[in-house]
Design a protein around this motif. Sequence first.
Motif, PDB file in Angstrom:
ATOM      1  N   LEU A 127      -9.872   5.417  -2.817  1.00 17.72           N
ATOM      2  CA  LEU A 127      -9.178   5.726  -4.065  1.00 17.72           C
ATOM      3  C   LEU A 127      -8.044   6.717  -3.839  1.00 17.72           C
ATOM      4  O   LEU A 127      -6.962   6.590  -4.424  1.00 17.72           O
ATOM      5  CB  LEU A 127     -10.162   6.280  -5.098  1.00 17.72           C
ATOM      6  CG  LEU A 127     -11.123   5.263  -5.728  1.00 17.72           C
ATOM      7  CD1 LEU A 127     -12.087   5.957  -6.671  1.00 17.72           C
ATOM      8  CD2 LEU A 127     -10.357   4.168  -6.459  1.00 17.72           C
ATOM      9  N   PHE A 128      -8.272   7.709  -2.993  1.00 18.04           N
ATOM     10  CA  PHE A 128      -7.211   8.670  -2.698  1.00 18.04           C
ATOM     11  C   PHE A 128      -6.018   7.966  -2.056  1.00 18.04           C
ATOM     12  O   PHE A 128      -4.860   8.212  -2.418  1.00 18.04           O
ATOM     13  CB  PHE A 128      -7.731   9.767  -1.767  1.00 18.04           C
ATOM     14  CG  PHE A 128      -6.703  10.810  -1.442  1.00 18.04           C
ATOM     15  CD1 PHE A 128      -6.453  11.851  -2.329  1.00 18.04           C
ATOM     16  CD2 PHE A 128      -5.979  10.755  -0.265  1.00 18.04           C
ATOM     17  CE1 PHE A 128      -5.493  12.814  -2.041  1.00 18.04           C
ATOM     18  CE2 PHE A 128      -5.013  11.709   0.030  1.00 18.04           C
ATOM     19  CZ  PHE A 128      -4.774  12.738  -0.866  1.00 18.04           C
ATOM     20  N   GLN A 129      -6.309   7.070  -1.113  1.00 14.95           N
ATOM     21  CA  GLN A 129      -5.237   6.323  -0.452  1.00 14.95           C
ATOM     22  C   GLN A 129      -4.505   5.423  -1.436  1.00 14.95           C
ATOM     23  O   GLN A 129      -3.269   5.361  -1.460  1.00 14.95           O
ATOM     24  CB  GLN A 129      -5.828   5.482   0.686  1.00 14.95           C
ATOM     25  CG  GLN A 129      -4.826   4.652   1.462  1.00 14.95           C
ATOM     26  CD  GLN A 129      -4.369   5.330   2.728  1.00 14.95           C
ATOM     27  OE1 GLN A 129      -4.501   6.535   2.888  1.00 14.95           O
ATOM     28  NE2 GLN A 129      -3.846   4.556   3.644  1.00 14.95           N
ATOM     29  N   THR A 130      -5.262   4.730  -2.277  1.00 11.35           N
ATOM     30  CA  THR A 130      -4.667   3.806  -3.234  1.00 11.35           C
ATOM     31  C   THR A 130      -3.800   4.538  -4.252  1.00 11.35           C
ATOM     32  O   THR A 130      -2.670   4.115  -4.553  1.00 11.35           O
ATOM     33  CB  THR A 130      -5.767   3.026  -3.976  1.00 11.35           C
ATOM     34  OG1 THR A 130      -6.573   2.324  -3.027  1.00 11.35           O
ATOM     35  CG2 THR A 130      -5.165   2.030  -4.950  1.00 11.35           C
ATOM     36  N   ILE A 131      -4.323   5.645  -4.785  1.00  8.54           N
ATOM     37  CA  ILE A 131      -3.560   6.437  -5.767  1.00  8.54           C
ATOM     38  C   ILE A 131      -2.284   6.968  -5.135  1.00  8.54           C
ATOM     39  O   ILE A 131      -1.212   6.965  -5.758  1.00  8.54           O
ATOM     40  CB  ILE A 131      -4.435   7.581  -6.314  1.00  8.54           C
ATOM     41  CG1 ILE A 131      -5.543   7.019  -7.196  1.00  8.54           C
ATOM     42  CG2 ILE A 131      -3.589   8.581  -7.105  1.00  8.54           C
ATOM     43  CD1 ILE A 131      -6.603   8.026  -7.588  1.00  8.54           C
ATOM     44  N   SER A 132      -2.376   7.420  -3.889  1.00  3.74           N
ATOM     45  CA  SER A 132      -1.197   7.956  -3.201  1.00  3.74           C
ATOM     46  C   SER A 132      -0.136   6.880  -3.024  1.00  3.74           C
ATOM     47  O   SER A 132       1.060   7.134  -3.260  1.00  3.74           O
ATOM     48  CB  SER A 132      -1.602   8.518  -1.828  1.00  3.74           C
ATOM     49  OG  SER A 132      -2.494   9.602  -1.969  1.00  3.74           O
ATOM     50  N   PHE A 133      -0.537   5.678  -2.631  1.00  3.68           N
ATOM     51  CA  PHE A 133       0.434   4.606  -2.426  1.00  3.68           C
ATOM     52  C   PHE A 133       1.015   4.122  -3.752  1.00  3.68           C
ATOM     53  O   PHE A 133       2.190   3.758  -3.816  1.00  3.68           O
ATOM     54  CB  PHE A 133      -0.199   3.455  -1.652  1.00  3.68           C
ATOM     55  CG  PHE A 133      -0.043   3.584  -0.168  1.00  3.68           C
ATOM     56  CD1 PHE A 133       0.938   2.893   0.521  1.00  3.68           C
ATOM     57  CD2 PHE A 133      -0.860   4.442   0.553  1.00  3.68           C
ATOM     58  CE1 PHE A 133       1.101   3.028   1.886  1.00  3.68           C
ATOM     59  CE2 PHE A 133      -0.713   4.588   1.925  1.00  3.68           C
ATOM     60  CZ  PHE A 133       0.278   3.884   2.597  1.00  3.68           C
ATOM     61  N   ARG A 134       0.208   4.117  -4.811  1.00  4.23           N
ATOM     62  CA  ARG A 134       0.754   3.762  -6.123  1.00  4.23           C
ATOM     63  C   ARG A 134       1.807   4.773  -6.549  1.00  4.23           C
ATOM     64  O   ARG A 134       2.883   4.405  -7.062  1.00  4.23           O
ATOM     65  CB  ARG A 134      -0.360   3.726  -7.165  1.00  4.23           C
ATOM     66  CG  ARG A 134      -1.255   2.513  -7.110  1.00  4.23           C
ATOM     67  CD  ARG A 134      -2.207   2.555  -8.274  1.00  4.23           C
ATOM     68  NE  ARG A 134      -3.330   1.638  -8.101  1.00  4.23           N
ATOM     69  CZ  ARG A 134      -4.570   1.920  -8.451  1.00  4.23           C
ATOM     70  NH1 ARG A 134      -4.861   3.087  -8.983  1.00  4.23           N
ATOM     71  NH2 ARG A 134      -5.535   1.047  -8.270  1.00  4.23           N
TER      72      ARG A 134
END
Length: 214
Positions: A127-134
């Motif tokens: 989730l941290f990775q996904t939120i950062s890329f979004r």
Amino acid sequence: MLREFNNVDILTLTIMGCLLLVALSKLLFAKRFNEFAYLLFNSRYSSLYIREQRFLDVFEGLLFSNLVLNLGLLLFIYLSYIGQNDVSQLSIFKYSFLIGLFLILKVLFERLLSSVLDIEPIIDKYLFQTISFRNFIGLLLLPINAFLIYTLKPNKISFFILVGFLFLILIFGLFLFIKNNLNAFKKSLFYFILYLCALEIAPYVVLYKMITTN
């Protein structure tokens, strides 16, 4: 087309608001913002700040606000292009609100599901990775939206190229995550694949249908 609108005040104010959000994130969190700017090129940002992950984060909140405003703006540009010229420019904020609410509820549900499936450690990282890329995509969309509004006459090819480009960035982020967490996947690969299919593909299709049919 979009550039023929007589009143672009709301479009301009939205772009200016996004610029202000990005400027604030850089001003208040200069070091973190500089690390974030290189998100695509190394995993330093993720390794440094995942330990500081919390539900309410001002830095992520500023960039998330920029993201949803730019997604709402992009959707407005697209709907204007396909002929829904009766769509009010104020609809940008409605689209942004719906997208933001959807993404927040999605994250909450994902955390709940990860707890049920007992895969919280790997999902927290994901989730941290996904939120950062979004949020990084939100930065890219700001100049792109400005270009579509003030310079380039939108067409079907440009929209397809843009969506494909953004999709590739998300795929690249997923690739980096899997690459950096191979050992963790040995115990939960099946659940993670199930998670991706259920929560990273279908919900976006549903959201698009909900917005465009209203």
